[in-house]
Structures are given as structure tokens and as C-alpha cells.
Enzyme design. Structure first.
Site, short mmCIF file in Angstrom:
data_model
loop_
_atom_site.label_atom_id
_atom_site.label_comp_id
_atom_site.label_asym_id
_atom_site.label_seq_id
_atom_site.Cartn_x
_atom_site.Cartn_y
_atom_site.Cartn_z
N ASP A 29 45.90 140.27 -36.43
CA ASP A 29 45.46 140.74 -37.74
C ASP A 29 44.08 141.36 -37.70
O ASP A 29 43.67 142.06 -38.63
CB ASP A 29 45.45 139.56 -38.72
CG ASP A 29 44.47 138.47 -38.32
OD1 ASP A 29 43.42 138.36 -38.97
OD2 ASP A 29 44.73 137.73 -37.36
N TYR B 241 36.49 142.53 -30.41
CA TYR B 241 37.84 142.06 -30.09
C TYR B 241 38.88 142.84 -30.87
O TYR B 241 39.88 143.33 -30.31
CB TYR B 241 37.95 140.56 -30.40
CG TYR B 241 39.36 140.05 -30.43
CD1 TYR B 241 40.10 139.91 -29.25
CD2 TYR B 241 39.98 139.69 -31.63
CE1 TYR B 241 41.41 139.45 -29.28
CE2 TYR B 241 41.27 139.22 -31.66
CZ TYR B 241 41.99 139.10 -30.48
OH TYR B 241 43.28 138.65 -30.52
N TRP C 30 46.02 132.93 -36.00
CA TRP C 30 45.77 131.48 -36.06
C TRP C 30 46.71 130.71 -35.13
O TRP C 30 47.44 129.82 -35.55
CB TRP C 30 45.91 130.98 -37.49
CG TRP C 30 44.94 131.56 -38.48
CD1 TRP C 30 44.23 132.72 -38.37
CD2 TRP C 30 44.60 131.01 -39.76
NE1 TRP C 30 43.47 132.93 -39.49
CE2 TRP C 30 43.67 131.90 -40.36
CE3 TRP C 30 44.99 129.87 -40.46
CZ2 TRP C 30 43.13 131.67 -41.62
CZ3 TRP C 30 44.46 129.64 -41.71
CH2 TRP C 30 43.54 130.52 -42.29
#
Length: 302
Positions: free
Chosen positions: A120, A144, A169
Site C-alpha cells: 500500500d 521504501y 500489515w
């Protein structure tokens, strides 16, 4: 089907290898270390090859030897804060961009499928609307995120038989993650401070691995988003549920990202990923994150 899995020393690559073994596919794992690292007793019988994906000649040689039908590219530089250090930026792009391009070129020569695991973080992390899988509103906030976006673009440029799967996550057995950290902290602290203004959904690598192999067994190429179901939550909400299921009495205090103030890299506030494209293409959604957490805690046997 013969599948080469990169990054098998990590959480996702490890579970992908085990899922391939369960289904009877010819799985070959690779990583940058000379030998497999981690839960070696679980994969001792699985083939492993040491490979530096930033070495284009080595990538060509190994893929020509193995001749995989598909490469599932789980390897990446994922240390988000460390990526911000000036001495690390070239290394980050070498792994996440050049390494991805090397693998994609080798797949192009073999006419092999390619699965790229993304994040994401390629979006700007603002707003409240879930990001669509086919959205092109890219604006990564940190090094990143930029490196993973450029990796996506390299795959799209070089190949047509590709899956780009964005996740968020992540937690699994073979490595460190947020759950392990919170469990460790909860043992020694009466209270913990956790941000409550970053919103997303956890992803259990055990569940994700099954979905990825489901995808690889089709030709339904393109962009996808994949996290567990169960609704969008904050890291604060996640920690509360971790402690509830683990039986901890540790008090969790909600704070804003600004109040927490420890991260070097900018983090997205909106990590909501729209996963509707999965069901639209006939794939089974992942179980709820609450269920996944319960199964994970049992596996940890902490």
C-alpha cells in the site's frame, strides 16, 4: 507446475513454499544467504539455492537452470525506517527495483509467469477511501514506497503474464512482526502507546500464501489487493485485540502518529485496500483478521 520462490527466509516466502509443497508443485526456494535461515525443520527437504537477485548474470543463470513456469517474488528490502538512511538508499533500490527487473527479464526470456508482491506504500496514504487495485494515483511517501513502485513499473514494462499483489500489515511465523513485538512489550510493561490514526487491515502470510498459489494456477493476470477480511482498523485496535486474545492485562493507550514520533520514514494514514477485484475474478477472500490472529497465536504457542 514448477515455481521459484524468492525471499524464502522471510515470512511470506516461507509460507508460499509450504503451500506449494502441500499442493504437489515443484517448489524451489532462493534467498541471499548461503543456506536457508529460519524454521529450517519445516522446509529441510525443500530445494534451496543461494541467489543475489541484484546480480543479473546470476539471475539469468539460475533461472535458465531451473526453468520455472512461474516466479513468485517475495524478496524485498522491507526495513522502512532503515531505507531512509542515505547509506542505504542505493541498496534499497538495488534489491527492490534492479533485483525485480532482473527477475522479470529472466521470466520474459522463459515466457514464465511473474508474481510481484507489493505494498500500500505506493499510494500517498491520505484520505479515507480504500485504494482500488487498478488505481494509478501513485505518490509514495518514503524511499521504501518509491522503490516498490518502481519495481511494479518494471514488471509492467517488461511482462504481460504478471500478477502484482499489494499487501499490508504482514505477520507470519518465520520472522519478526508487529504481533511478536507487542507480545514482547506487553510482558514487561503495564501500559503501551500505539498509534490510532493509521488505518488498514492485517495480512496473515499463511492465508495469503494459499491465495497466491490459487492465482498462480490461473491466467487471471493484473493488479490485486489482498489482506485479511474483518474490517479496517488502527494499530491501536489491532493491539487491543492481540492482548485480548492473548489474555494480557496490559493497558493500551491511543496516540497520534505525531505524538508517537519515533519513525524516520513517513507512514501512510490510509492503508485501506479495496479487495473487491479478488471476488470479481473468482478468488476466495481471506478469513477475517480476528480469526487469523487467533490461529497465529496458537501456532506461536507463546
Amino acid at each position: 507446475m514448477k515455481i521459484l520462490v524468492t525471499g524464502v527466509n522471510g515470512q511470506l516466502g516461507h509460507d508460499v513454499m509450504l503451500e506449494l509443497q502441500k499442493r504437489g508443485h515443484a517448489a524451489v526456494g532462493c534467498g541471499s544467504s548461503p543456506e536457508y535461515r529460519g524454521m529450517a525443520e519445516a522446509v529441510a527437504k525443500l530445494p534451496y539455492v543461494s541467489l543475489d537477485i541484484t546480480d543479473d548474470a546470476a539471475v539469468d543463470r539460475v533461472l535458465q537452470e531451473i526453468k520455472p513456469d512461474c516466479v513468485c517474488h517475495c524478496a524485498a528490502w522491507t526495513a522502512v525506517d532503515a531505507a531512509e538512511k542515505s547509506e542505504n538508499k542505493d541498496k534499497v533500490f538495488a534489491v527492490n527495483v534492479d533485483g525485480t527487473r532482473n527477475l522479470a527479464r529472466a521470466c520474459q526470456a522463459l515466457d514464465a509467469k511473474f508474481m510481484y508482491i507489493s505494498t500500500d506504500y505506493v499510494f500517498n496514504g491520505q484520505g479515507t477511501e480504500p485504494w482500488k487495485a487498478d488505481s494509478q494515483e501513485f505518490a509514495p511517501l518514503n524511499v521504501y514506497g518509491k522503490s516498490k513502485l518502481y519495481g511494479e513499473l518494471a514488471v509492467k514494462e517488461l511482462l504481460t503474464k504478471y500478477f502484482i499483489v499489494r499487501i499490508a500489515w504482514v505477520f507470519g511465523l518465520n520472522g519478526k512482526n508487529f504481533i511478536r513485538t507487542m507480545l514482547d512489550v506487553g510482558k514487561t510493561h503495564d501500559t503501551v502507546r500505539v498509534v490510532n490514526d493509521q488505518i488498514g487491515t492485517p495480512t496473515y502470510t499463511y492465508d495469503l500464501a494459499r491465495l497466491l498459489i490459487d492465482m498462480n494456477e490461473t491466467e487471471k493476470y493484473g493488479y490485486y489487493h489482498a489482506t485479511n477480511e474483518g474490517g479496517y482498523i488502527s494499530w491501536y485496535d489491532f493491539t487491543k485485540e492481540i492482548y485480548r486474545q492473548a489474555g494480557y492485562k496490559t493497558e493500551v493507550l491511543p496516540v497520534t502518529t505525531a505524538e508517537y514520533g519515533l519513525s524516520k520514514a513517513a507512514r501512510p494514514f490510509n492503508s485501506r485496500l479495496d479487495k473487491s477485484k479478488l471476488t470479481a475474478n473468482g478468488f476466495t477472500p481471506l478469513p477475517t483478521w480476528q480469526d487469523a490472529l487467533g490461529r497465529y497465536l496458537k501456532e506461536l504457542d507463546f
